[in-house]
Design a protein around this motif. Sequence first.
Motif, PDB file in Angstrom:
ATOM      1  N   LYS A   3      22.991   4.148  27.478  1.00  0.00           N
ATOM      2  CA  LYS A   3      24.278   2.891  28.160  1.00  0.00           C
ATOM      3  C   LYS A   3      25.283   3.427  28.928  1.00  0.00           C
ATOM      4  CE  LYS A   3      21.717  -0.531  25.248  1.00  0.00           C
ATOM      5  NZ  LYS A   3      20.335  -0.946  26.628  1.00  0.00           N
ATOM      6  N   ASP A   4      25.419   4.726  28.577  1.00  0.00           N
ATOM      7  CA  ASP A   4      26.694   5.494  29.285  1.00  0.00           C
ATOM      8  C   ASP A   4      26.271   5.967  30.430  1.00  0.00           C
ATOM      9  OD1 ASP A   4      25.734   7.601  27.384  1.00  0.00           O
ATOM     10  OD2 ASP A   4      27.743   8.305  27.390  1.00  0.00           O
ATOM     11  N   HIS A   5      25.270   6.142  30.486  1.00  0.00           N
ATOM     12  CA  HIS A   5      24.970   6.711  31.582  1.00  0.00           C
ATOM     13  C   HIS A   5      24.981   6.522  33.565  1.00  0.00           C
ATOM     14  CE1 HIS A   5      21.324   9.631  29.890  1.00  0.00           C
ATOM     15  NE2 HIS A   5      22.740  10.679  29.884  1.00  0.00           N
ATOM     16  N   SER A   6      24.767   6.809  34.598  1.00  0.00           N
ATOM     17  CA  SER A   6      25.345   6.154  35.634  1.00  0.00           C
ATOM     18  C   SER A   6      23.914   5.611  36.200  1.00  0.00           C
ATOM     19  CB  SER A   6      25.954   7.174  36.040  1.00  0.00           C
ATOM     20  OG  SER A   6      25.016   7.831  36.335  1.00  0.00           O
ATOM     21  N   ILE A   7      24.350   4.677  36.702  1.00  0.00           N
ATOM     22  CA  ILE A   7      22.798   3.407  37.640  1.00  0.00           C
ATOM     23  C   ILE A   7      23.327   3.430  38.918  1.00  0.00           C
ATOM     24  CG2 ILE A   7      21.612   1.707  37.745  1.00  0.00           C
ATOM     25  CD1 ILE A   7      21.138   1.282  34.601  1.00  0.00           C
ATOM     26  N   ILE A   8      22.504   3.709  39.794  1.00  0.00           N
ATOM     27  CA  ILE A   8      23.202   3.343  40.569  1.00  0.00           C
ATOM     28  C   ILE A   8      22.036   2.354  42.014  1.00  0.00           C
ATOM     29  CG2 ILE A   8      22.517   5.492  42.220  1.00  0.00           C
ATOM     30  CD1 ILE A   8      24.480   4.307  44.243  1.00  0.00           C
ATOM     31  N   ASP A   9      22.335   1.269  41.900  1.00  0.00           N
ATOM     32  CA  ASP A   9      21.074   0.105  42.533  1.00  0.00           C
ATOM     33  C   ASP A   9      21.457  -0.310  44.219  1.00  0.00           C
ATOM     34  OD1 ASP A   9      19.622  -1.546  42.653  1.00  0.00           O
ATOM     35  OD2 ASP A   9      20.599  -3.823  42.201  1.00  0.00           O
ATOM     36  N   VAL A  10      20.561   0.269  44.872  1.00  0.00           N
ATOM     37  CA  VAL A  10      20.072   1.065  45.951  1.00  0.00           C
ATOM     38  C   VAL A  10      20.032  -0.386  47.001  1.00  0.00           C
ATOM     39  CG1 VAL A  10      19.256   2.137  47.826  1.00  0.00           C
ATOM     40  CG2 VAL A  10      20.447   3.722  46.125  1.00  0.00           C
ATOM     41  N   GLY A  11      21.023  -0.247  47.546  1.00  0.00           N
ATOM     42  CA  GLY A  11      20.589  -2.182  48.296  1.00  0.00           C
ATOM     43  C   GLY A  11      20.472  -3.123  47.546  1.00  0.00           C
ATOM     44  N   GLY A  12      21.153  -3.360  46.271  1.00  0.00           N
ATOM     45  CA  GLY A  12      21.489  -3.876  45.178  1.00  0.00           C
ATOM     46  C   GLY A  12      21.783  -6.077  45.817  1.00  0.00           C
ATOM     47  N   GLY A  13      23.233  -5.288  46.718  1.00  0.00           N
ATOM     48  CA  GLY A  13      23.591  -6.722  47.887  1.00  0.00           C
ATOM     49  C   GLY A  13      23.239  -8.039  46.390  1.00  0.00           C
ATOM     50  N   ALA A  14      22.975  -9.158  46.681  1.00  0.00           N
ATOM     51  CA  ALA A  14      23.353 -10.489  45.392  1.00  0.00           C
ATOM     52  C   ALA A  14      22.943 -10.326  44.915  1.00  0.00           C
ATOM     53  CB  ALA A  14      23.748 -11.761  46.630  1.00  0.00           C
ATOM     54  N   SER A  15      21.659  -9.360  44.361  1.00  0.00           N
ATOM     55  CA  SER A  15      21.019  -9.396  43.174  1.00  0.00           C
ATOM     56  C   SER A  15      21.574  -9.650  41.468  1.00  0.00           C
ATOM     57  CB  SER A  15      20.198  -7.765  42.807  1.00  0.00           C
ATOM     58  OG  SER A  15      19.577  -7.692  42.014  1.00  0.00           O
ATOM     59  N   THR A  16      21.129  -9.776  40.502  1.00  0.00           N
ATOM     60  CA  THR A  16      21.079 -10.269  39.200  1.00  0.00           C
ATOM     61  C   THR A  16      21.466  -9.164  38.697  1.00  0.00           C
ATOM     62  OG1 THR A  16      19.603 -11.164  38.817  1.00  0.00           O
ATOM     63  CG2 THR A  16      20.849 -12.564  39.922  1.00  0.00           C
TER      64      THR A  16
END
Length: 224
Positions: free
Chosen positions: A60-73
């Motif tokens: 849970k403490d690992h880093s996540i990047i959502d590429v092109g996440g925009g308005a995504s939930t």
Amino acid sequence: MGIEFLIYGVKNKTERKGVRMNRKEHWEKVYNTKSHKEVSWFTEHVTVALELISQTKINKDHSIIDVGGGASTLADDLIRQGFQDITVIDISGKALEIAKSRLGHEASKVTWIESDILESDFNHREYDLWHDRAVFHFLTTELERNQYKEKMDKHLIKGGFAILSIFADDGPEKCSGLTIRRHGSSDLEQFMGSGYDMVYHSRTTHQTPSKADQKFINMIFNKK
């Protein structure tokens, strides 16, 4: 809609800047003229993405990047699952505004980057997990694809995971009025190269708000 960025053979830095500007103009227009619930990629909950992320078993403490996440939930659900280090990058400021407004005070739990991913410095950070739902297939030239891979190589840690969910080889040929590049598992694995192990793949069908079916391929890669 300004889709000059689809042409091959960009000649110089000045032209490349114009290419990126047209890309941004296109996506800002999309989000300013349509409800985010009307766009073809909309889904109330990005369940496929959540399942793929769970496959990696990251902490849970690992880093996540959502590429092109925009308005995504996706960011909303990751927060509710207890993830503590979430970044969303998107070329459209309007799309990010929609997500921030929806999250309210919880928006402060997310790092937001308004940028073309091919130009971003990603806040000079590395990430444990790189998630991309439906961005990579818009990169139709070898130049763009190689730039994307360079960004991934630089900003994904060794041992980290890259999740790519993109149109399959029997998926749509266009999206949002733009030509895309479809993929099969073998050519995507070849593109990722020897620096990554493919650890999972699946095929899914996304139903758009207009009830059209879109075939996707989903792959998880582990960076060596």
